[in-house]
Design a protein around this motif. Structure first.
Motif, mmCIF file in Angstrom:
data_model
loop_
_atom_site.group_PDB
_atom_site.id
_atom_site.type_symbol
_atom_site.label_atom_id
_atom_site.label_comp_id
_atom_site.label_asym_id
_atom_site.label_seq_id
_atom_site.Cartn_x
_atom_site.Cartn_y
_atom_site.Cartn_z
ATOM 1 N N ASN A 273 31.862 32.159 45.413
ATOM 2 C CA ASN A 273 31.237 33.380 45.903
ATOM 3 C C ASN A 273 29.720 33.253 45.854
ATOM 4 O O ASN A 273 29.167 32.519 45.042
ATOM 5 N N ASN A 274 29.041 34.004 46.748
ATOM 6 C CA ASN A 274 27.578 34.076 46.740
ATOM 7 C C ASN A 274 26.941 32.687 46.651
ATOM 8 O O ASN A 274 26.112 32.418 45.789
ATOM 9 N N GLN A 275 27.329 31.821 47.564
ATOM 10 C CA GLN A 275 26.847 30.442 47.530
ATOM 11 C C GLN A 275 25.356 30.332 47.827
ATOM 12 O O GLN A 275 24.679 29.444 47.314
ATOM 13 N N LEU A 276 24.848 31.226 48.670
ATOM 14 C CA LEU A 276 23.423 31.205 48.991
ATOM 15 C C LEU A 276 22.641 31.864 47.863
ATOM 16 O O LEU A 276 22.912 32.999 47.488
ATOM 17 N N ALA A 277 21.653 31.163 47.327
ATOM 18 C CA ALA A 277 20.823 31.762 46.275
ATOM 19 C C ALA A 277 20.073 32.965 46.822
ATOM 20 O O ALA A 277 19.900 33.969 46.129
ATOM 21 N N GLU A 278 19.633 32.872 48.067
ATOM 22 C CA GLU A 278 18.965 33.974 48.754
ATOM 23 C C GLU A 278 19.418 33.970 50.208
ATOM 24 O O GLU A 278 19.841 32.935 50.742
ATOM 25 N N ALA A 279 19.299 35.118 50.861
ATOM 26 C CA ALA A 279 19.771 35.237 52.244
ATOM 27 C C ALA A 279 19.087 34.234 53.168
ATOM 28 O O ALA A 279 19.713 33.693 54.091
ATOM 29 N N ARG A 280 17.809 33.943 52.914
ATOM 30 C CA ARG A 280 17.069 33.030 53.783
ATOM 31 C C ARG A 280 17.643 31.619 53.773
ATOM 32 O O ARG A 280 17.360 30.821 54.685
ATOM 33 N N HIS A 281 18.455 31.287 52.771
ATOM 34 C CA HIS A 281 19.010 29.942 52.717
ATOM 35 C C HIS A 281 20.060 29.710 53.791
ATOM 36 O O HIS A 281 20.365 28.560 54.127
ATOM 37 N N GLY A 282 20.623 30.777 54.359
ATOM 38 C CA GLY A 282 21.507 30.610 55.513
ATOM 39 C C GLY A 282 20.741 30.053 56.701
ATOM 40 O O GLY A 282 21.222 29.157 57.408
ATOM 41 N N THR A 283 19.534 30.570 56.913
ATOM 42 C CA THR A 283 18.680 30.057 57.991
ATOM 43 C C THR A 283 18.237 28.637 57.697
ATOM 44 O O THR A 283 18.173 27.785 58.603
ATOM 45 N N MET A 284 17.952 28.363 56.452
ATOM 46 C CA MET A 284 17.540 27.012 56.054
ATOM 47 C C MET A 284 18.637 26.000 56.350
ATOM 48 O O MET A 284 18.365 24.879 56.820
ATOM 49 N N LEU A 285 19.889 26.377 56.117
ATOM 50 C CA LEU A 285 21.014 25.489 56.437
ATOM 51 C C LEU A 285 21.084 25.228 57.931
ATOM 52 O O LEU A 285 21.283 24.079 58.373
ATOM 53 N N ARG A 286 20.938 26.281 58.726
ATOM 54 C CA ARG A 286 20.996 26.097 60.181
ATOM 55 C C ARG A 286 19.869 25.186 60.663
ATOM 56 O O ARG A 286 20.082 24.312 61.505
ATOM 57 N N GLU A 287 18.673 25.378 60.127
ATOM 58 C CA GLU A 287 17.537 24.542 60.532
ATOM 59 C C GLU A 287 17.758 23.082 60.173
ATOM 60 O O GLU A 287 17.230 22.191 60.846
ATOM 61 N N SER A 342 21.831 32.086 62.112
ATOM 62 C CA SER A 342 22.632 31.454 61.070
ATOM 63 C C SER A 342 24.012 32.084 61.040
ATOM 64 O O SER A 342 24.200 33.245 61.434
ATOM 65 N N THR A 343 24.990 31.324 60.560
ATOM 66 C CA THR A 343 26.347 31.863 60.466
ATOM 67 C C THR A 343 26.406 33.031 59.489
ATOM 68 O O THR A 343 27.203 33.959 59.665
ATOM 69 N N GLN A 344 25.566 33.033 58.457
ATOM 70 C CA GLN A 344 25.541 34.137 57.508
ATOM 71 C C GLN A 344 25.066 35.417 58.197
ATOM 72 O O GLN A 344 25.632 36.499 57.984
ATOM 73 N N GLU A 345 24.033 35.306 59.031
ATOM 74 C CA GLU A 345 23.540 36.483 59.750
ATOM 75 C C GLU A 345 24.614 37.046 60.668
ATOM 76 O O GLU A 345 24.801 38.272 60.760
ATOM 77 N N VAL A 346 25.332 36.165 61.346
ATOM 78 C CA VAL A 346 26.375 36.615 62.269
ATOM 79 C C VAL A 346 27.527 37.260 61.520
ATOM 80 O O VAL A 346 28.047 38.311 61.930
ATOM 81 N N ALA A 347 27.949 36.656 60.415
ATOM 82 C CA ALA A 347 29.030 37.249 59.623
ATOM 83 C C ALA A 347 28.627 38.639 59.140
ATOM 84 O O ALA A 347 29.430 39.586 59.177
ATOM 85 N N ASP A 348 27.396 38.780 58.690
ATOM 86 C CA ASP A 348 26.908 40.094 58.258
ATOM 87 C C ASP A 348 26.933 41.086 59.417
ATOM 88 O O ASP A 348 27.309 42.250 59.243
#
Length: 358
Positions: A273-287, A342-348
């Motif tokens: 659960n909560n694998q991203l330390a912060e929400a911005r890390h979803g974008t970092m993964l995509r980049e 990012s996939t996190q943004e889309v899921a949200d």
């Protein structure tokens, strides 16, 4: 299930709940205490627009009360989005009990917790999580009807359903990235070999994957090496192992500024659960070109099994909905590509659309 998620620095001074960095318009946060048993609990109700807040209770020896509150806030929000994305008519909540489940858990303490749950009048429905069992739910059920996963109304351990959803999600991620979900030529690094992680490893092994495994508990690693012909890697370097998929199934907040640049796999798909330390890390993964399966989408199988359990042990509805996690993830991946998000943004986004009735 997984160990506590929050590994942010402990706050040095008391912070108002409403100023807490993880407060996200939570509807209600209750701190409960029982002098006779020593019970200290935090119950967080995040959102009940879709229905009563369902979320497990975990018992953990938190370092302090602030850490417990942080976990309850983060986990309850995650349950709102998890239940919404899974298509369940339930809101999100979570309870934590502060204490060592191996040495401090007693029937009296569990009954006291059940009375606190009952005082919420059905706004929160509790269930099994880290440090808790089906037998514990049976004890809690003597004090409140607002509990799932008991021997009378549950399907037993939810871990196999969580593992099934993660396995299905890994195949969906492989199909999206490589055009095939065939595992026979793929290497997966599984970090964390608890109940869920070990089952994920077993499913992957039976499907023909080559496994790298990591855990701080040496006997678990030895078991996986023996039974699945796996190769052991250091737990604190598992994210950097060269593989097709990195499957984090232990602590949360493992995807952060330090680990993301070191990732050795083009896909991250695991049960934590909560694998991203912060929400911005979803974008970092995509980049970085890493395909990320949002945790609350891929690990929803356990919640689904608890929500859809029927008397008599019929799990057909729960299995069908758990298998649909793969379709949900493919929709997220495709929409993320189309919108360059990012996939996190889309899921949200998808979860919020359902919460808003769109």
């Amino acid at each position: 299930m997984n160990a506590p998620l929050s590994r942010r620095p402990t706050q040095s001074a008391p912070v108002s709940l409403f100023d807490h960095p993880d407060f996200d318009s939570h509807e209600q946060v209750m701190h409960g205490f029982d002098a006779a048993t020593g019970l200290r609990t935090v119950i967080a109700i995040h959102d009940t627009r879709l229905g009563p807040a369902l979320g497990g209770c975990r018992m953990w020896a938190y370092a302090n009360d602030a850490e417990a509150e942080t976990d309850a806030l983060r986990l309850s929000r995650g349950m709102t989005y998890k239940n919404a994305l899974a298509g369940l008519d339930l809101g999100g909540g979570k309870a934590v009990i502060i204490g060592d489940a191996r040495t401090q858990k007693t029937p009296e303490l569990l009954r006291a917790f059940g009375r606190h749950v009952d005082r919420l009048g059905g706004r929160y429905i509790t269930a099994e999580d880290v440090g808790m069992t089906c037998a514990d739910m049976d004890i809690i059920a003597t004090q409140t009807a607002h509990v799932r996963g008991t021997s009378a109304n549950g399907l037993g351990d939810p871990s196999p359903y969580t593992a099934l959803g993660v396995f299905t999600g890994i195949k969906a991620a492989l199909a999206h990235r490589f055009g095939s979900d065939d595992l026979t030529a793929r290497t997966v690094c599984v970090q964390g070999l608890g109940h869920v992680g070990m089952m994920v490893a077993r499913n992957l092994h039976e499907a023909g994957a080559k496994l790298l495994v990591a855990d701080i508990h040496t006997p678990s690693v030895e078991k996986a090496v023996s039974e699945f012909s796996a190769t052991a890697v250091a737990a604190d370097r598992a994210h950097a192992a060269v593989a097709d998929v990195f499957a984090p199934c232990a602590l949360g907040a493992g995807l952060n500024d330090a680990t993301i640049p070191e990732l050795g796999a083009p896909i991250v798909a695991g049960a934590a659960n909560n694998q991203l330390a912060e929400a911005r890390h979803g974008t970092m993964l995509r980049e970085r070109g890493v395909l990320y399966a949002p945790d609350y989408a891929i690990n929803a199988g356990g919640a689904i099994s608890i929500a859809l359990a029927r008397p008599g042990g019929d799990d057909s509805a729960a299995r069908d909905k758990t298998l649909a996690i793969g379709t949900t993830l493919l929709d997220i991946f495709q929409r993320a590509d189309a919108l360059d998000l990012s996939t996190q943004e889309v899921a949200d986004q998808i979860a919020r659309e359902r919460l808003d009735g769109r």
